[in-house]
Design a protein around this motif. Structure first.
Motif, PDB file in Angstrom:
ATOM      1  N   MET A 126       0.817  -1.216   0.000  1.00  0.00           N
ATOM      2  CA  MET A 126       0.000   0.000   0.000  1.00  0.00           C
ATOM      3  C   MET A 126       0.859   1.278   0.000  1.00  0.00           C
ATOM      4  N   GLN A 127       2.173   1.120   0.192  1.00  0.00           N
ATOM      5  CA  GLN A 127       3.066   2.285   0.204  1.00  0.00           C
ATOM      6  C   GLN A 127       2.870   3.095  -1.073  1.00  0.00           C
ATOM      7  N   GLY A 128       2.721   4.399  -0.906  1.00  0.00           N
ATOM      8  CA  GLY A 128       2.554   5.291  -2.050  1.00  0.00           C
ATOM      9  C   GLY A 128       1.109   5.682  -2.314  1.00  0.00           C
ATOM     10  N   LEU A 129       0.150   4.927  -1.773  1.00  0.00           N
ATOM     11  CA  LEU A 129      -1.249   5.349  -1.852  1.00  0.00           C
ATOM     12  C   LEU A 129      -1.472   6.440  -0.806  1.00  0.00           C
ATOM     13  N   PRO A 130      -2.499   7.269  -0.930  1.00  0.00           N
ATOM     14  CA  PRO A 130      -2.759   8.254   0.111  1.00  0.00           C
ATOM     15  C   PRO A 130      -2.838   7.587   1.485  1.00  0.00           C
ATOM     16  N   GLY A 131      -2.065   8.114   2.431  1.00  0.00           N
ATOM     17  CA  GLY A 131      -2.035   7.547   3.775  1.00  0.00           C
ATOM     18  C   GLY A 131      -1.372   6.180   3.829  1.00  0.00           C
ATOM     19  N   ASP A 132      -0.729   5.762   2.726  1.00  0.00           N
ATOM     20  CA  ASP A 132      -0.127   4.429   2.624  1.00  0.00           C
ATOM     21  C   ASP A 132      -1.126   3.344   3.004  1.00  0.00           C
ATOM     22  N   HIS A 173      -7.510   1.815   5.136  1.00  0.00           N
ATOM     23  CA  HIS A 173      -7.235   0.605   5.913  1.00  0.00           C
ATOM     24  C   HIS A 173      -6.079  -0.192   5.315  1.00  0.00           C
ATOM     25  N   VAL A 174      -5.439  -0.986   6.173  1.00  0.00           N
ATOM     26  CA  VAL A 174      -4.368  -1.896   5.755  1.00  0.00           C
ATOM     27  C   VAL A 174      -4.595  -3.235   6.456  1.00  0.00           C
ATOM     28  N   PRO A 175      -4.869  -4.306   5.675  1.00  0.00           N
ATOM     29  CA  PRO A 175      -5.126  -5.599   6.298  1.00  0.00           C
ATOM     30  C   PRO A 175      -3.855  -6.368   6.661  1.00  0.00           C
ATOM     31  N   GLU A 176      -3.973  -7.143   7.746  1.00  0.00           N
ATOM     32  CA  GLU A 176      -2.924  -8.057   8.178  1.00  0.00           C
ATOM     33  C   GLU A 176      -3.600  -9.372   8.567  1.00  0.00           C
ATOM     34  N   ALA A 177      -3.181 -10.469   7.951  1.00  0.00           N
ATOM     35  CA  ALA A 177      -3.787 -11.775   8.239  1.00  0.00           C
ATOM     36  C   ALA A 177      -3.155 -12.377   9.493  1.00  0.00           C
ATOM     37  N   LEU A 178      -3.962 -12.551  10.524  1.00  0.00           N
ATOM     38  CA  LEU A 178      -3.497 -13.176  11.766  1.00  0.00           C
ATOM     39  C   LEU A 178      -3.540 -14.700  11.655  1.00  0.00           C
ATOM     40  N   GLU A 179      -4.352 -15.191  10.741  1.00  0.00           N
ATOM     41  CA  GLU A 179      -4.478 -16.620  10.418  1.00  0.00           C
ATOM     42  C   GLU A 179      -4.666 -16.705   8.907  1.00  0.00           C
ATOM     43  N   ASP A 180      -4.517 -17.891   8.336  1.00  0.00           N
ATOM     44  CA  ASP A 180      -4.880 -18.067   6.935  1.00  0.00           C
ATOM     45  C   ASP A 180      -6.321 -17.589   6.792  1.00  0.00           C
ATOM     46  N   VAL A 229      -8.458 -11.411  10.599  1.00  0.00           N
ATOM     47  CA  VAL A 229      -7.761 -10.310   9.950  1.00  0.00           C
ATOM     48  C   VAL A 229      -7.739  -9.120  10.887  1.00  0.00           C
ATOM     49  N   LYS A 230      -6.554  -8.540  11.069  1.00  0.00           N
ATOM     50  CA  LYS A 230      -6.436  -7.281  11.811  1.00  0.00           C
ATOM     51  C   LYS A 230      -6.435  -6.166  10.771  1.00  0.00           C
ATOM     52  N   MET A 231      -7.333  -5.197  10.974  1.00  0.00           N
ATOM     53  CA  MET A 231      -7.413  -4.063  10.058  1.00  0.00           C
ATOM     54  C   MET A 231      -6.812  -2.849  10.747  1.00  0.00           C
ATOM     55  N   HIS A 232      -5.718  -2.371  10.178  1.00  0.00           N
ATOM     56  CA  HIS A 232      -5.055  -1.181  10.696  1.00  0.00           C
ATOM     57  C   HIS A 232      -5.699   0.044  10.047  1.00  0.00           C
ATOM     58  N   THR A 233      -6.123   0.999  10.869  1.00  0.00           N
ATOM     59  CA  THR A 233      -6.733   2.240  10.379  1.00  0.00           C
ATOM     60  C   THR A 233      -6.157   3.416  11.163  1.00  0.00           C
ATOM     61  N   PRO A 234      -6.333   4.631  10.663  1.00  0.00           N
ATOM     62  CA  PRO A 234      -5.835   5.790  11.408  1.00  0.00           C
ATOM     63  C   PRO A 234      -6.445   5.923  12.798  1.00  0.00           C
ATOM     64  N   SER A 235      -7.657   5.396  12.989  1.00  0.00           N
ATOM     65  CA  SER A 235      -8.307   5.525  14.296  1.00  0.00           C
ATOM     66  C   SER A 235      -8.044   4.335  15.215  1.00  0.00           C
ATOM     67  N   GLY A 236      -7.226   3.380  14.769  1.00  0.00           N
ATOM     68  CA  GLY A 236      -6.901   2.214  15.594  1.00  0.00           C
ATOM     69  C   GLY A 236      -7.079   0.926  14.824  1.00  0.00           C
ATOM     70  N   ASP A 237      -6.789  -0.175  15.487  1.00  0.00           N
ATOM     71  CA  ASP A 237      -6.867  -1.490  14.859  1.00  0.00           C
ATOM     72  C   ASP A 237      -8.123  -2.219  15.319  1.00  0.00           C
ATOM     73  N   ASP A 238      -8.706  -2.989  14.395  1.00  0.00           N
ATOM     74  CA  ASP A 238      -9.853  -3.843  14.703  1.00  0.00           C
ATOM     75  C   ASP A 238      -9.553  -5.239  14.191  1.00  0.00           C
ATOM     76  N   CYS A 246      -5.182   1.378   1.729  1.00  0.00           N
ATOM     77  CA  CYS A 246      -6.187   1.145   0.698  1.00  0.00           C
ATOM     78  C   CYS A 246      -7.256   2.231   0.791  1.00  0.00           C
ATOM     79  N   GLN A 247      -7.562   2.842  -0.341  1.00  0.00           N
ATOM     80  CA  GLN A 247      -8.540   3.928  -0.362  1.00  0.00           C
ATOM     81  C   GLN A 247      -9.880   3.499  -0.958  1.00  0.00           C
TER      82      GLN A 247
END
Length: 121
Positions: free
Chosen positions: A46-52, A90-97, A67-76, A54-55
């Motif tokens: 996502m580097q290079g997109l606004p806010g690095d 948002h930026v997703p991170e897979a905690l499991e497959d 899935v952990k979703m990283h956002t400017p207001s915190g992670d969910d 997904c828009q």
């Protein structure tokens, strides 16, 4: 009316266990079938997109994993069996497959896919 199964939808991103399939399904929406293996963090792609981040907004359902979703207001954290709305930034991170199916505005999603593909080289 239009319908699609995962196997009907072409792969647009593939590598390191990540698989993204997407296809316009009607109106201005595309369906996406996404697989992220445990440990995948989409931040570098996502580097290079606004806010690095997904828009593109996504509405979907997590079929498998966490899935952990990283956002400017915190992670969910989202778990299998949950429906979701992920707003732009948002930026997703897979905690499991993980596997999920989502619906997104076609143009916005295509722009993110093109960016990620360019980052993958």
């Amino acid at each position: 009316m239009t319908a699609a199964t995962r196997n009907d939808v072409p792969v647009v991103i593939e590598g390191n266990g990540v698989e993204v399939r997407t296809k316009p399904i009607g109106g201005d929406l595309s369906v996406g079938f996404i697989r992220l293996p445990k440990g995948t963090h989409m931040g570098p792609a996502m580097q290079g997109l606004p806010g690095d981040a997904c828009q593109c907004p996504h509405w979907g359902y997590l079929i498998k994993g966490r899935v952990k979703m990283h956002t400017p207001s915190g992670d969910d954290i989202y778990e299998a069996g949950q429906a979701y709305y992920w707003e732009p930034g948002h930026v997703p991170e897979a905690l499991e497959d993980s596997e999920f199916v989502e619906f997104s505005p076609t143009g916005d999603f295509a722009a993110v896919v093109d960016h990620v593909k360019a980052q993958m080289g």
